[in-house]
Scaffold this motif. Structure first.
Motif, PDB file in Angstrom:
ATOM      1  N   PRO A  58     109.373  57.744 172.493  1.00 58.25           N
ATOM      2  CA  PRO A  58     110.776  57.829 172.905  1.00 58.25           C
ATOM      3  C   PRO A  58     111.462  59.003 172.207  1.00 58.25           C
ATOM      4  CG  PRO A  58     110.283  55.645 172.008  1.00 58.25           C
ATOM      5  CD  PRO A  58     109.055  56.457 171.856  1.00 58.25           C
ATOM      6  N   TYR A  59     112.335  59.705 172.910  1.00 59.18           N
ATOM      7  CA  TYR A  59     112.973  60.886 172.345  1.00 59.18           C
ATOM      8  C   TYR A  59     113.796  60.567 171.104  1.00 59.18           C
ATOM      9  CZ  TYR A  59     114.897  65.499 172.073  1.00 59.18           C
ATOM     10  OH  TYR A  59     115.203  66.750 171.633  1.00 59.18           O
ATOM     11  N   ILE A  60     114.406  59.384 171.093  1.00 57.99           N
ATOM     12  CA  ILE A  60     115.335  59.022 170.015  1.00 57.99           C
ATOM     13  C   ILE A  60     114.670  59.058 168.636  1.00 57.99           C
ATOM     14  CG2 ILE A  60     114.915  56.523 170.269  1.00 57.99           C
ATOM     15  CD1 ILE A  60     118.320  58.139 169.480  1.00 57.99           C
ATOM     16  N   TYR A  61     113.333  58.934 168.577  1.00 54.68           N
ATOM     17  CA  TYR A  61     112.653  59.062 167.286  1.00 54.68           C
ATOM     18  C   TYR A  61     113.015  60.381 166.608  1.00 54.68           C
ATOM     19  CZ  TYR A  61     109.372  55.208 168.361  1.00 54.68           C
ATOM     20  OH  TYR A  61     108.795  54.016 168.642  1.00 54.68           O
ATOM     21  N   HIS A  62     113.173  61.406 167.432  1.00 57.42           N
ATOM     22  CA  HIS A  62     113.447  62.738 166.867  1.00 57.42           C
ATOM     23  C   HIS A  62     114.817  62.811 166.169  1.00 57.42           C
ATOM     24  CE1 HIS A  62     113.886  67.049 166.436  1.00 57.42           C
ATOM     25  NE2 HIS A  62     114.831  67.075 167.350  1.00 57.42           N
ATOM     26  N   PRO A  63     115.939  62.519 166.875  1.00 56.79           N
ATOM     27  CA  PRO A  63     117.226  62.565 166.156  1.00 56.79           C
ATOM     28  C   PRO A  63     117.282  61.633 164.946  1.00 56.79           C
ATOM     29  CG  PRO A  63     117.552  61.971 168.486  1.00 56.79           C
ATOM     30  CD  PRO A  63     116.119  62.319 168.339  1.00 56.79           C
ATOM     31  N   LEU A  86     123.363  63.067 166.860  1.00 58.00           N
ATOM     32  CA  LEU A  86     123.876  63.533 168.152  1.00 58.00           C
ATOM     33  C   LEU A  86     123.432  64.952 168.491  1.00 58.00           C
ATOM     34  CD1 LEU A  86     127.552  62.268 167.718  1.00 58.00           C
ATOM     35  CD2 LEU A  86     125.769  61.197 169.104  1.00 58.00           C
ATOM     36  N   HIS A  87     122.568  65.555 167.655  1.00 52.13           N
ATOM     37  CA  HIS A  87     122.417  67.011 167.753  1.00 52.13           C
ATOM     38  C   HIS A  87     121.854  67.511 169.077  1.00 52.13           C
ATOM     39  CE1 HIS A  87     118.164  66.526 166.510  1.00 52.13           C
ATOM     40  NE2 HIS A  87     117.989  67.701 167.092  1.00 52.13           N
ATOM     41  N   ASP A  88     121.072  66.684 169.774  1.00 48.66           N
ATOM     42  CA  ASP A  88     120.502  67.143 171.050  1.00 48.66           C
ATOM     43  C   ASP A  88     121.203  66.548 172.265  1.00 48.66           C
ATOM     44  OD1 ASP A  88     118.590  68.987 170.290  1.00 48.66           O
ATOM     45  OD2 ASP A  88     117.067  67.452 169.894  1.00 48.66           O
ATOM     46  N   VAL A  89     122.224  65.730 172.022  1.00 51.27           N
ATOM     47  CA  VAL A  89     122.850  64.998 173.125  1.00 51.27           C
ATOM     48  C   VAL A  89     123.496  65.938 174.146  1.00 51.27           C
ATOM     49  CG1 VAL A  89     124.822  63.518 173.678  1.00 51.27           C
ATOM     50  CG2 VAL A  89     123.147  62.769 171.999  1.00 51.27           C
ATOM     51  N   ALA A 153     116.766  70.962 159.305  1.00 59.23           N
ATOM     52  CA  ALA A 153     116.140  69.635 159.379  1.00 59.23           C
ATOM     53  C   ALA A 153     115.477  69.445 160.739  1.00 59.23           C
ATOM     54  CB  ALA A 153     117.180  68.546 159.148  1.00 59.23           C
ATOM     55  N   ASP A 154     116.160  69.877 161.779  1.00 53.84           N
ATOM     56  CA  ASP A 154     115.638  69.795 163.148  1.00 53.84           C
ATOM     57  C   ASP A 154     114.327  70.566 163.245  1.00 53.84           C
ATOM     58  OD1 ASP A 154     115.616  69.394 165.960  1.00 53.84           O
ATOM     59  OD2 ASP A 154     116.643  71.315 166.275  1.00 53.84           O
ATOM     60  N   ARG A 155     114.326  71.774 162.705  1.00 55.35           N
ATOM     61  CA  ARG A 155     113.139  72.596 162.759  1.00 55.35           C
ATOM     62  C   ARG A 155     111.995  71.960 161.959  1.00 55.35           C
ATOM     63  NH1 ARG A 155     111.001  77.542 164.604  1.00 55.35           N
ATOM     64  NH2 ARG A 155     112.682  77.216 166.105  1.00 55.35           N
ATOM     65  N   HIS A 157     111.450  68.785 161.391  1.00 51.14           N
ATOM     66  CA  HIS A 157     110.835  67.676 162.132  1.00 51.14           C
ATOM     67  C   HIS A 157     110.026  68.190 163.321  1.00 51.14           C
ATOM     68  CE1 HIS A 157     110.698  64.053 164.846  1.00 51.14           C
ATOM     69  NE2 HIS A 157     110.081  63.652 163.756  1.00 51.14           N
ATOM     70  N   ASN A 158     110.508  69.198 163.981  1.00 55.07           N
ATOM     71  CA  ASN A 158     109.731  69.762 165.091  1.00 55.07           C
ATOM     72  C   ASN A 158     108.398  70.327 164.598  1.00 55.07           C
ATOM     73  OD1 ASN A 158     111.475  69.105 167.155  1.00 55.07           O
ATOM     74  ND2 ASN A 158     112.659  70.992 166.950  1.00 55.07           N
ATOM     75  N   MET A 159     108.430  70.946 163.429  1.00 57.25           N
ATOM     76  CA  MET A 159     107.185  71.468 162.865  1.00 57.25           C
ATOM     77  C   MET A 159     106.234  70.329 162.480  1.00 57.25           C
ATOM     78  SD  MET A 159     107.066  74.833 162.751  1.00 57.25           S
ATOM     79  CE  MET A 159     105.825  75.189 161.493  1.00 57.25           C
TER      80      MET A 159
HETATM   81 MN    MN Z   1     116.227  68.709 168.054  1.00 59.06          MN
END
Ligand code: MN
Length: 738
Positions: A58-63, A86-89, A153-155, A157-159
């Motif tokens: 699920p996408y929500i794991y990411h935020p 909310l960063h990707d909302v 932080a976003d980067r 987690h994406n990494m």
């Molecule tokens: Mn993101």
């Protein structure tokens, strides 16, 4: 690995991850804070409900994960946690910025807006403006530093979750991370995150190297633990006797920094002696803290011989990121040099969490000066419209990593400037006007030229003169981005005047050469003279550095320009690539490029000298076609990050195994049965497949276009010869496009 769980399990997992986020955050949350975070969480869950990550989760794991990094590892407060959730909302769902503002207020709205802007920049298709994008991204820094912290932080987690991505994306994202995010994290004092970003970056840019070093670190873990025990044993009694409460930890150097060392010193893993540092973290209070550090220092150096050139006192003079620590290198047990870091729990927290933790320990009215003034300076430089974006990012990066020195103004104020900075740099640090009019400097009371390189502890008084103005040589001895951009824009002003004149002169001269003066001609002339812009051309015409004979040559050349244009394009080739290396791996003898695995002309880059079998990529150069570099070429990261759009994937193949598409144009006289014969000839040639055959006949003339695939040039030549033998066929040509 397939992702399969039931919806119930999934919902349970989401709930538990959320609970985990709230558990003991870095700051105490009020009931109102918790309510707000809950609201953001629920909105994000709903908004992303139909989205999944590449892994299938699920996408929500990411935020949630980003919010957790923001809370725990960076130590930011409730507002940032809400914004992270909310960063990707706004970017990815039907919610608008207005919705967010209405629900969560102006501050959250502004942060989410900043994050949305950055993510749109990153999606920009035309990557040629990537450097410009970095610049815009950095501009948001000063709006609210939380934007960039959440972005990091976003980067991160994406990494951390990049395994499911296609390799070319992994490579691009990892390069970009090494190029800009890791230095940025470093500059913001997020040392742990920087280290993780670097290690992950290496994992995806050079997986073999990464795994190799990782395995070696794991292997030596036991040895390391033993060493720390030994060290501890020696100091324990005396530290206890002095009443210290402390822990001694060993900390391995990061994989990335070991790699950097191996490369810089050209040594193997085993030859690096200071692979880990020992850290003594002690409990203390405000008053005793500094004194305790030196007391421990003296205990350590009583037992182990210190290397006097390796003492770093970041306690008396903290880094501008707020980092405080005392570093010494001593001859430890077994006669190994080992770095010992001494710091209090408070200092340790700042070192781990950076900016936010630093902020926590400051009073509200005692705003930290270092970071703020750095951000301000950065903003000024960024906003300067004259700067070249690529240049800027390069300079900025240099400044990010450069070690700082500290110099004093005449009244004893301390200024942090990068190592290698000159008196002129310092002048620009004080004020742009001071820099512009700088004529010399008094360093420690002695007169010095403006190019004089400063060292820590210098006291510097700048001497100005009203008639002074910047000249181009100044660029040779400034290192700060601020000074560079200021000097450049001042020079530009002067150049603009000259260029204006040059433009008029050029129009006249072209007319007398019977060439039309228009944008196209100007552009062609500029590239003929190897100048980057029309401005450069006008300027050089204006100051007389372009000879009339050069313009005449251009006019003569122009009639042939059309042909040479095509000659310079990259041609498809059927010849085998240069085979002059002895080490050639016979099996993988041919390079192909891109998804289509096309054979294109190329050159092997001199900086890394790839040989067949090496992992490589192609880089489109302006004048020399495709240059092939090794994936681990020292220049690769920079190329990948700055010029991703010029990178072509490339691989070595076994030329006997691969099919290549070839287009043929066949013409002759239209005879009965000719098509039949033609297809028969082609299909009776082993390994040749027909994909497409278009025949048109017109008044007895036969015209055919055939797409076939062949394994190599030999097969093609054989086929072409056979086709030529068919009665009625007059010409067989290889063409490059159907
Ligand atoms: Mn993101």
């Amino acid at each position: 690995m397939a992702y399969t769980v039931t919806i119930e399990e999934e919902n349970k997992e989401i709930a538990s991850r959320y609970k985990d986020l709230l558990k003991g955050t870095y700051r105490t949350l009020t009931t109102a804070d918790k309510k707000e975070i809950r609201k953001a969480f629920e909105l994000a869950v709903e908004a992303h409900s139909s989205q999944r990550r590449k892994t299938g989760e699920p996408y929500i794991y990411h935020p949630i994960a980003v919010a957790k990094i923001v809370a725990y590892e960076i130590g930011l407060g409730p507002k940032s946690i809400v914004a992270a959730l909310l960063h990707d909302v706004v970017e990815d769902t039907h919610y608008t910025l207005e919705d967010i503002e209405r629900e969560f207020g102006e501050t959250i709205g502004r942060i989410v807006n900043g994050l949305t802007k950055i993510s749109r920049l990153n999606k920009e298709q035309d990557a040629s403006i990537q450097a410009e994008n970095f610049r815009k991204m950095l501009l948001t820094l000063n709006d609210d530093v939380r934007v960039i912290l959440i972005k990091i932080a976003d980067r991160l987690h994406n990494m951390q979750t990049m395994d499911a991505m296609p390799p070319h994306k992994q490579l691009k994202i990892a390069s970009e991370t090494l190029y800009i995010y890791a230095p940025l994290a470093h500059r913001l004092g997020l040392y742990n995150i920087k280290t993780e970003l670097e290690d992950l970056g290496l994992k995806y840019t050079e997986p073999e190297v990464f795994n190799d070093i990782l395995a070696k670190i794991t292997d030596s873990k036991e040895e390391q633990d033993k060493y720390i025990k030994e060290f501890n044993k020696t100091l324990k009694d005396i530290l206890n006797k002095e009443g210290f409460k402390y822990t001694i930890k060993g900390r391995s150097k990061s994989i990335f920094s070991i790699r950097r060392k191996m490369r810089a010193q050209n040594v193997t893993y085993d030859e690096i002696y200071d692979k880990f540092a020992i850290r003594i973290v002690y409990k203390s209070d405000d008053k005793q803290e500094k004194f305790d550090a030196w007391k421990i220092y003296s205990i350590v150096t009583d037992h182990f011989q210190p290397n006097p050139t390796r003492l770093r006192d970041w306690i008396s003079q903290p880094k501008s990121t707020g980092y405080e620590s005392l570093h010494i290198t001593v001859m430890g047990p077994d006669n190994h040099w080992v770095e010992v870091q001494i710091r209090s729990e408070r200092m340790d927290e700042i070192a781990e969490k950076g900016y936010a933790a630093h902020y926590k320990y400051k009073n509200a009215d005692e705003k930290e000066t270092g970071l703020d003034s750095w951000l301000n300076r950065l903003k000024e430089t960024l906003e300067n419209p004259d700067g070249n974006a690529v240049d800027f990012v390069e300079n900025f990066k240099l400044n990010l990593y450069t070690k700082e020195i500290f110099v004093f103004t005449p009244n004893g104020d301390i200024k942090a400037i990068p190592k290698g900075a000159s008196a002129l740099d310092f002048a620009f640090t004080i004020h742009t006007e001071v820099g512009m009019k700088c004529r010399g400097a008094k360093v420690n009371g002695k007169l010095k030229p403006i190019s004089h390189v400063l060292i820590s502890g210098d006291q510097v008084e700048i001497i100005t003169a009203n008639q002074q103005k910047p000249n181009i040589r100044w660029l040779d001895f400034v290192v700060t981005a601020r000074a560079r951009s200021r000097i450049k824009s001042a020079l530009k002003e002067e150049q603009k005047e000259i260029a204006k004149e040059g433009k008029e002169i050029l129009a006249r001269k072209l007319r007398s050469l019977k060439l039309t003066y228009n944008e196209k001609t100007v552009h062609e002339l500029a590239s003929y003279l190897k100048l980057k812009t029309s401005f450069d051309l006008f300027y050089r015409i204006g100051n007389g550095s372009i000879e009339n004979s050069q313009l005449k040559d251009f006019a003569a050349q122009k009639s042939n320009a059309f042909i040479s244009f095509f000659k310079n394009r990259i041609k498809r080739t059927t010849s085998t690539p240069p085979n002059n290396k002895e080490e050639i791996n016979q099996k993988y003898d041919m390079l192909v490029f891109g998804q289509e695995e096309e054979q294109l002309e190329y050159k092997l880059a001199k900086c890394c000298n790839p040989i067949p079998g090496d992992k490589v990529f192609g880089f489109l150069t302006i004048n020399e076609g495709i240059k092939v570099h090794k994936n681990d070429c020292p220049n690769a990261v920079g190329m990948q990050a700055k010029y991703a759009y010029r990178i072509m994937s490339a691989k070595w193949i076994d030329s006997t195994q691969q099919d290549f598409r070839v287009f043929l144009h066949v013409s002759g006289s239209d005879k009965f049965g000719l098509v039949n014969q033609l297809t028969k000839v082609i299909s009776s040639n082993m390994h040749v497949n027909i994909h497409q055959l278009n025949i048109s006949g017109n008044e007895g003339v036969f015209d055919g276009r055939i797409t076939i695939s062949v394994k190599n040039n030999k097969q093609l030549t054989r086929l072409v010869n056979n086709i030529k033998k068919i009665d009625g066929i007059e010409k067989v040509d290889r063409i490059y496009k159907q």
